[in-house]
Scaffold this motif. Structure first.
Motif, short mmCIF file in Angstrom:
data_model
loop_
_atom_site.label_atom_id
_atom_site.label_comp_id
_atom_site.label_asym_id
_atom_site.label_seq_id
_atom_site.Cartn_x
_atom_site.Cartn_y
_atom_site.Cartn_z
N ILE A 194 0.84 -1.19 0.00
CA ILE A 194 0.00 0.00 0.00
C ILE A 194 0.88 1.25 0.00
N CYS A 195 0.49 2.26 -0.79
CA CYS A 195 1.22 3.53 -0.79
C CYS A 195 1.10 4.20 0.57
N PHE A 196 2.20 4.72 1.06
CA PHE A 196 2.19 5.39 2.37
C PHE A 196 1.22 6.56 2.39
N GLY A 197 1.00 7.19 1.23
CA GLY A 197 0.16 8.38 1.18
C GLY A 197 -1.27 8.13 0.76
N HIS A 198 -1.64 6.88 0.45
CA HIS A 198 -3.01 6.59 0.00
C HIS A 198 -3.32 5.13 0.24
N PRO A 199 -4.27 4.82 1.11
CA PRO A 199 -4.55 3.41 1.43
C PRO A 199 -5.24 2.66 0.30
N GLY A 200 -5.72 3.36 -0.72
CA GLY A 200 -6.39 2.70 -1.83
C GLY A 200 -5.53 2.52 -3.06
N GLN A 201 -4.21 2.71 -2.94
CA GLN A 201 -3.31 2.55 -4.08
C GLN A 201 -2.16 1.62 -3.70
N LEU A 202 -1.61 0.95 -4.72
CA LEU A 202 -0.45 0.09 -4.54
C LEU A 202 0.79 0.79 -5.05
N CYS A 203 1.87 0.72 -4.29
CA CYS A 203 3.14 1.34 -4.67
C CYS A 203 4.25 0.30 -4.65
#
Length: 420
Positions: A194-203
């Motif tokens: 999970i992206c540190f800045g957005h829980p709905g995106q994958l990084c």
């Protein structure tokens, strides 16, 4: 019947060869859309039922056997999420990509993401290994505890690079197409952090880069490809305040088909306009109170100017708009093709056997030129992919009187015979 059948077949084959791929005489082509488009695969209704590609990974549990969990066929009685008496991967809770329940393990993990690369939005190029020596993307990099996909895209756009890669939830790397050419692909499920800045995106993941084209979510652009996707500014993040963006759309063709696969404007003061690029006249306007109609939107104009404006309130994810240029074959163009075909048939009418390019050995026909090692005879009036056998008296009697076709006729016949 004996002479008309070959001519009819030749007519159909020649039209198919001469028409552009994906078009039909006198009609507009309407290609199908992908079964899974949205950024998180919420609309996926495919048949992947394991957590790895091509049958690998853990098997999914059936949705009608998961009543002890939050999501099952019982919790989706109307099928809105696509659950039922099957074990296909779905995304019923708006997660970052489709998933399924699996048998519980010692670690207590009872669900996994599914490896369905087609569910990622256009502009996402895949998951790649980053060994660090050398790095998978050779441009500048940075880290952020507030990293999102768009934060990385914007950073690499400003640096002048074509690609942006997110890794381990907090790292961003920039690169070029030459980096991608030597990259090593990894399973899609490896990029599951999970992206540190957005829980709905994958990084990306540990040692894994999720790589994007930097055009995703840009605020401007000049689009000339026959088909593509235009995203609202800052996509997949929510668009920002006071955005004033424009995109010039001018692909080759005679008409455009536009389809909104996502349209989320929370404020009716945030507006998307479609204007004719030549005259500037307003064709359509959409906002939070007037969303676009479902289904394709067809416009005769192929040169459009799209403008988007937002105010300081009520932001949302925006829109994802697919476009396809369509070629309309006019009656005049069909008439020209028919005249060319009739001229070719008239040239062949007086022959009882036809020499044309083929894939056989040079044993048939009079040609002995090494540059033309093919020579295949075809019999008339039947004449449909029936080579005359060696020693056929008809072939031998024609050897002396054979006159080769012109270079242009042979070029046309080469394509025609190869399709038989």
């Amino acid at each position: 019947m004996g002479t008309r059948a070959p001519q009819g077949l030749l007519l159909l084959l020649l039209l198919r060869l001469l028409l552009p791929r994906g078009t039909s005489a006198g009609s507009l082509h309407n290609p199908g859309l992908s079964e899974c488009f949205q950024v998180n695969g919420a609309d996926y209704r495919g048949h992947q039922n394991r957590t790895g590609p091509r049958g690998a990974g853990r098997p999914c549990l059936y949705w009608d056997q998961t009543q002890q969990h939050s999501y099952s066929s019982a919790s989706d009685p109307h099928g809105r999420w696509g659950l039922g008496a099957h074990n296909f991967c779905r995304n019923p809770d708006g997660d970052v990509q489709p998933w399924c329940y699996v048998a519980e393990t010692e670690e207590g993990i009872y669900w996994r993401y599914c490896d369905i690369p087609t569910c990622h939005m256009p502009g996402y190029l895949g998951c790649f290994v980053d060994s660090g020596a050398p790095p998978a993307l050779s441009g500048p990099s940075g880290t952020s505890t507030k990293l999102t996909v768009q934060v990385c895209l914007r950073f690499c756009r400003m640096k002048g690079y074509q690609l942006a890669g997110v890794e381990a939830g907090y790292a961003c790397f920039c690169g070029s197409e030459s980096d991608l050419a030597r990259g090593r692909p990894a399973p899609a499920t490896d990029c599951d952090q999970i992206c540190f800045g957005h829980p709905g995106q994958l990084c990306g993941g540990d040692g894994r880069l999720g790589i994007y084209e930097v055009s995703v979510g840009s605020c401007q652009g000049n689009w000339t490809a026959p088909q593509g996707v235009i995203y609202s500014p800052d996509f997949p993040d929510e668009y920002g305040p006071d955005r004033n963006c424009s995109w010039a759309l001018g692909p080759p063709g005679a008409a455009l088909e536009l389809t909104f696969r996502l349209f989320e404007l929370a404020d009716q003061r945030d507006q998307l306009e479609l204007r004719d690029a030549a005259s500037g006249s307003l064709l359509r306007a959409f906002d939070g109170a007037r969303p676009p109609p479902p289904g394709p939107l067809r416009l005769r104009s192929v040169a459009l100017l799209l403008t988007f404006r937002s105010d300081a309130r009520g932001h949302a994810q925006g829109f994802a708009l697919t476009y396809r240029a369509q070629v309309f074959l006019t009656v005049t163009a069909v008439s020209v093709l028919l005249l060319l075909l009739l001229s070719l048939l008239r040239l062949l009418r007086g022959r009882s056997c036809l020499l044309a390019p083929g894939k056989g050995p040079p044993a048939l026909g009079p040609s002995r030129d090494p540059a033309r090692s093919w020579a295949v005879w075809y019999r008339r009036p039947r004449g449909v992919a029936l080579p005359c056998p060696p020693g056929d008296p008809q072939v031998e009697s024609l050897t002396a009187s054979y006159r080769p076709l012109s270079a242009s006729s042979q070029s046309s016949l080469r394509s025609l015979i190869s399709a038989l």
